[in-house]
Design a protein around this motif. Structure first.
Motif, PDB file in Angstrom:
ATOM      1  N   ASN A   1     -16.273   0.347 -28.163  1.00 36.80           N
ATOM      2  CA  ASN A   1     -15.005   1.085 -28.288  1.00 36.80           C
ATOM      3  C   ASN A   1     -15.156   2.566 -28.615  1.00 36.80           C
ATOM      4  N   LYS A   2     -16.234   3.150 -28.166  1.00 36.15           N
ATOM      5  CA  LYS A   2     -16.385   4.601 -28.279  1.00 36.15           C
ATOM      6  C   LYS A   2     -15.922   5.251 -26.977  1.00 36.15           C
ATOM      7  N   VAL A   3     -15.347   6.432 -27.093  1.00 34.32           N
ATOM      8  CA  VAL A   3     -14.872   7.159 -25.921  1.00 34.32           C
ATOM      9  C   VAL A   3     -15.998   8.037 -25.384  1.00 34.32           C
ATOM     10  N   VAL A   4     -16.263   7.923 -24.089  1.00 36.85           N
ATOM     11  CA  VAL A   4     -17.279   8.734 -23.428  1.00 36.85           C
ATOM     12  C   VAL A   4     -16.571   9.616 -22.409  1.00 36.85           C
ATOM     13  N   PHE A   5     -16.788  10.922 -22.486  1.00 36.10           N
ATOM     14  CA  PHE A   5     -16.179  11.843 -21.531  1.00 36.10           C
ATOM     15  C   PHE A   5     -17.131  12.018 -20.356  1.00 36.10           C
ATOM     16  N   ASN A   6     -16.635  11.688 -19.186  1.00 42.33           N
ATOM     17  CA  ASN A   6     -17.479  11.667 -17.996  1.00 42.33           C
ATOM     18  C   ASN A   6     -17.569  13.047 -17.353  1.00 42.33           C
ATOM     19  N   LYS A   7     -18.793  13.431 -17.014  1.00 47.06           N
ATOM     20  CA  LYS A   7     -19.020  14.659 -16.259  1.00 47.06           C
ATOM     21  C   LYS A   7     -19.196  14.248 -14.798  1.00 47.06           C
ATOM     22  N   LEU A   8     -18.207  14.575 -13.977  1.00 50.68           N
ATOM     23  CA  LEU A   8     -18.119  13.988 -12.657  1.00 50.68           C
ATOM     24  C   LEU A   8     -18.165  15.022 -11.542  1.00 50.68           C
ATOM     25  N   ASP A   9     -18.999  14.751 -10.525  1.00 52.61           N
ATOM     26  CA  ASP A   9     -18.933  15.536  -9.297  1.00 52.61           C
ATOM     27  C   ASP A   9     -17.722  15.108  -8.469  1.00 52.61           C
ATOM     28  N   ARG A  10     -17.378  13.832  -8.564  1.00 54.30           N
ATOM     29  CA  ARG A  10     -16.177  13.279  -7.929  1.00 54.30           C
ATOM     30  C   ARG A  10     -15.714  12.135  -8.816  1.00 54.30           C
TER      31      ARG A  10
ATOM     32  N   PRO B   1      -8.010  15.889 -10.026  1.00 57.02           N
ATOM     33  CA  PRO B   1      -9.066  16.199 -11.002  1.00 57.02           C
ATOM     34  C   PRO B   1      -8.588  16.030 -12.440  1.00 57.02           C
ATOM     35  N   ASN B   2      -9.531  15.692 -13.300  1.00 54.24           N
ATOM     36  CA  ASN B   2      -9.290  15.613 -14.743  1.00 54.24           C
ATOM     37  C   ASN B   2      -8.155  14.672 -15.109  1.00 54.24           C
ATOM     38  N   ALA B   3      -8.084  13.556 -14.394  1.00 51.82           N
ATOM     39  CA  ALA B   3      -7.041  12.575 -14.682  1.00 51.82           C
ATOM     40  C   ALA B   3      -7.708  11.207 -14.822  1.00 51.82           C
ATOM     41  N   ILE B   4      -7.381  10.284 -13.932  1.00 55.16           N
ATOM     42  CA  ILE B   4      -7.943   8.936 -14.010  1.00 55.16           C
ATOM     43  C   ILE B   4      -9.472   9.000 -13.917  1.00 55.16           C
ATOM     44  N   GLY B   5     -10.133   8.383 -14.875  1.00 51.31           N
ATOM     45  CA  GLY B   5     -11.588   8.314 -14.858  1.00 51.31           C
ATOM     46  C   GLY B   5     -12.298   9.409 -15.622  1.00 51.31           C
ATOM     47  N   LYS B   6     -11.563  10.339 -16.221  1.00 54.02           N
ATOM     48  CA  LYS B   6     -12.267  11.445 -16.882  1.00 54.02           C
ATOM     49  C   LYS B   6     -12.920  11.012 -18.193  1.00 54.02           C
ATOM     50  N   TYR B   7     -12.472   9.872 -18.750  1.00 55.93           N
ATOM     51  CA  TYR B   7     -13.188   9.311 -19.889  1.00 55.93           C
ATOM     52  C   TYR B   7     -13.179   7.795 -19.790  1.00 55.93           C
ATOM     53  N   SER B   8     -14.154   7.183 -20.454  1.00 51.10           N
ATOM     54  CA  SER B   8     -14.322   5.733 -20.438  1.00 51.10           C
ATOM     55  C   SER B   8     -14.542   5.238 -21.856  1.00 51.10           C
ATOM     56  N   PHE B   9     -14.468   3.909 -22.016  1.00 51.34           N
ATOM     57  CA  PHE B   9     -14.714   3.272 -23.303  1.00 51.34           C
ATOM     58  C   PHE B   9     -15.980   2.433 -23.218  1.00 51.34           C
ATOM     59  N   THR B  10     -16.836   2.549 -24.218  1.00 50.04           N
ATOM     60  CA  THR B  10     -18.046   1.745 -24.259  1.00 50.04           C
ATOM     61  C   THR B  10     -17.717   0.358 -24.813  1.00 50.04           C
TER      62      THR B  10
ATOM     63  N   ALA C   1       0.820  -1.218   0.000  1.00 43.75           N
ATOM     64  CA  ALA C   1       0.000   0.000   0.000  1.00 43.75           C
ATOM     65  C   ALA C   1       0.847   1.258   0.000  1.00 43.75           C
ATOM     66  N   ASP C   2       2.045   1.180   0.585  1.00 41.50           N
ATOM     67  CA  ASP C   2       2.890   2.366   0.663  1.00 41.50           C
ATOM     68  C   ASP C   2       3.592   2.684  -0.651  1.00 41.50           C
ATOM     69  N   TRP C   3       3.481   1.822  -1.650  1.00 39.38           N
ATOM     70  CA  TRP C   3       4.057   2.110  -2.960  1.00 39.38           C
ATOM     71  C   TRP C   3       3.177   3.070  -3.765  1.00 39.38           C
ATOM     72  N   HIS C   4       1.922   3.165  -3.399  1.00 40.34           N
ATOM     73  CA  HIS C   4       0.955   3.897  -4.210  1.00 40.34           C
ATOM     74  C   HIS C   4       0.820   5.354  -3.773  1.00 40.34           C
ATOM     75  N   ASP C   5       0.839   6.245  -4.749  1.00 45.09           N
ATOM     76  CA  ASP C   5       0.598   7.672  -4.510  1.00 45.09           C
ATOM     77  C   ASP C   5      -0.887   7.932  -4.740  1.00 45.09           C
ATOM     78  N   VAL C   6      -1.687   7.628  -3.740  1.00 46.11           N
ATOM     79  CA  VAL C   6      -3.139   7.676  -3.883  1.00 46.11           C
ATOM     80  C   VAL C   6      -3.621   9.087  -4.203  1.00 46.11           C
ATOM     81  N   GLU C   7      -2.966  10.078  -3.644  1.00 46.54           N
ATOM     82  CA  GLU C   7      -3.347  11.469  -3.935  1.00 46.54           C
ATOM     83  C   GLU C   7      -3.312  11.738  -5.439  1.00 46.54           C
ATOM     84  N   SER C   8      -2.302  11.234  -6.115  1.00 54.34           N
ATOM     85  CA  SER C   8      -2.179  11.488  -7.552  1.00 54.34           C
ATOM     86  C   SER C   8      -3.253  10.762  -8.352  1.00 54.34           C
ATOM     87  N   TYR C   9      -3.746   9.629  -7.832  1.00 53.12           N
ATOM     88  CA  TYR C   9      -4.774   8.887  -8.550  1.00 53.12           C
ATOM     89  C   TYR C   9      -6.120   9.608  -8.526  1.00 53.12           C
ATOM     90  N   LEU C  10      -6.309  10.465  -7.541  1.00 50.32           N
ATOM     91  CA  LEU C  10      -7.606  11.123  -7.361  1.00 50.32           C
ATOM     92  C   LEU C  10      -7.584  12.594  -7.763  1.00 50.32           C
TER      93      LEU C  10
END
Length: 276
Positions: A114-123, A102-111, A91-100
């Motif tokens: 194989n279409k790209v969907v841009f997510n509108k996220l409150d969190r 804004p506008n990084a991991i999770g900002k878009y997904s694939f259907t 667990a100490d290897w992971h920089d969890v702050e960087s994973y969360l």
């Protein structure tokens, strides 16, 4: 004015400027970002991030199995998830702050087509499912690192509006005594950090007791076989969504009778586990 006096004057001026800055009400650094609204407790999570190691990514990843279970078990429910894994990591290897951030991991997904969907996220994520290395929580030199990492990472996760969830990993095939130590460590950490626990390790032990001939492990006696990954996913599904996987047709390519056994074990384990 003499040269010595000039130097003294500059020293006094610098000291005065530092004192003035210290007394100023103007912040010297950017203000902290406002906290993100917390994901509602008791509701199915619409999104999840899995932070861990190869126990998550073996057999095409736990998210692959979760996607199929959720799609069948909660028809029409939109659930987004991703994995951030490092082979052999604690667990100490992971920089969890960087994973969360804004506008990084999770900002878009694939259907599925194989279409790209841009997510509108409150969190970014409703829940963060975290695990440590396979023996870190019970290792004499690493168990304090486990405790501190889970505390630190839970605080980070909450600050970003997600709920911390601890994934209780399983014992090695040839060291079944690890089961109780891992269960105790994850349960204690969850109590301390008000986190939910996925009792995958206890599900492994229950399945081995009921059907020892069913192989849950890869050849190295640590990583999961397909059956092991499926059991871990069913236990995760039962924990996060509070629903029984028993009767779902998705079987990860396993014999349907084997899948039904693992579904029942997952549900029985989650029902029997005393959540902190």
């Amino acid at each position: 004015m003499s040269r010595l006096s000039a130097a003294a004057f500059r020293t006094l001026l610098a000291a005065a400027l530092l004192a003035l800055a210290a007394c100023s009400h103007t912040p010297l650094s950017a203000p902290a970002a406002a906290p993100v609204a917390m994901a509602p407790a008791g509701q199915p999570p619409a999104s999840a991030i899995y932070i861990g190691n190869s126990f998550f990514y073996y057999n095409n990843g736990i998210t692959t199995h979760m996607a199929r279970l959720v799609a069948e078990g909660l028809p029409g429910f939109r659930h987004r998830h991703t994995m951030v894994t490092i082979s052999g990591s604690g667990a100490d290897w992971h920089d969890v702050e960087s994973y969360l951030r804004p506008n990084a991991i999770g900002k878009y997904s694939f259907t599925s087509d194989n279409k790209v969907v841009f997510n509108k996220l409150d969190r970014l994520f409703d829940v963060a499912v975290m695990m440590d290395c396979s023996q870190c929580p019970v290792h004499p030199q690493l168990k304090t690192v486990f405790t501190e990492s889970m505390r630190k990472n839970s605080e980070i996760v909450r600050r970003h509006g997600a709920r911390p969830v601890f994934f209780m990993s399983w014992a090695y095939k040839d060291v079944p005594s690890m089961t109780q130590g891992l269960a105790d460590a994850y349960t204690a950490a969850a109590r301390e950090n008000r986190a939910q626990v996925i009792p995958a390790g206890l599900a492994f032990a229950r399945s081995v007791a009921l059907k020892p001939e069913l192989e849950l492990y890869a050849a190295d006696k640590r990583h999961p076989s397909v059956a092991g990954s499926y059991l871990a996913a069913c236990t995760t599904y039962a924990t996060l969504f509070g629903k029984s996987p028993v009767g779902l047709s998705y079987a990860a390519g396993l014999d349907p009778a084997v899948a039904r056994h693992l579904q029942a074990v997952a549900w029985e384990t989650v029902q029997a586990y005393r959540q902190p």
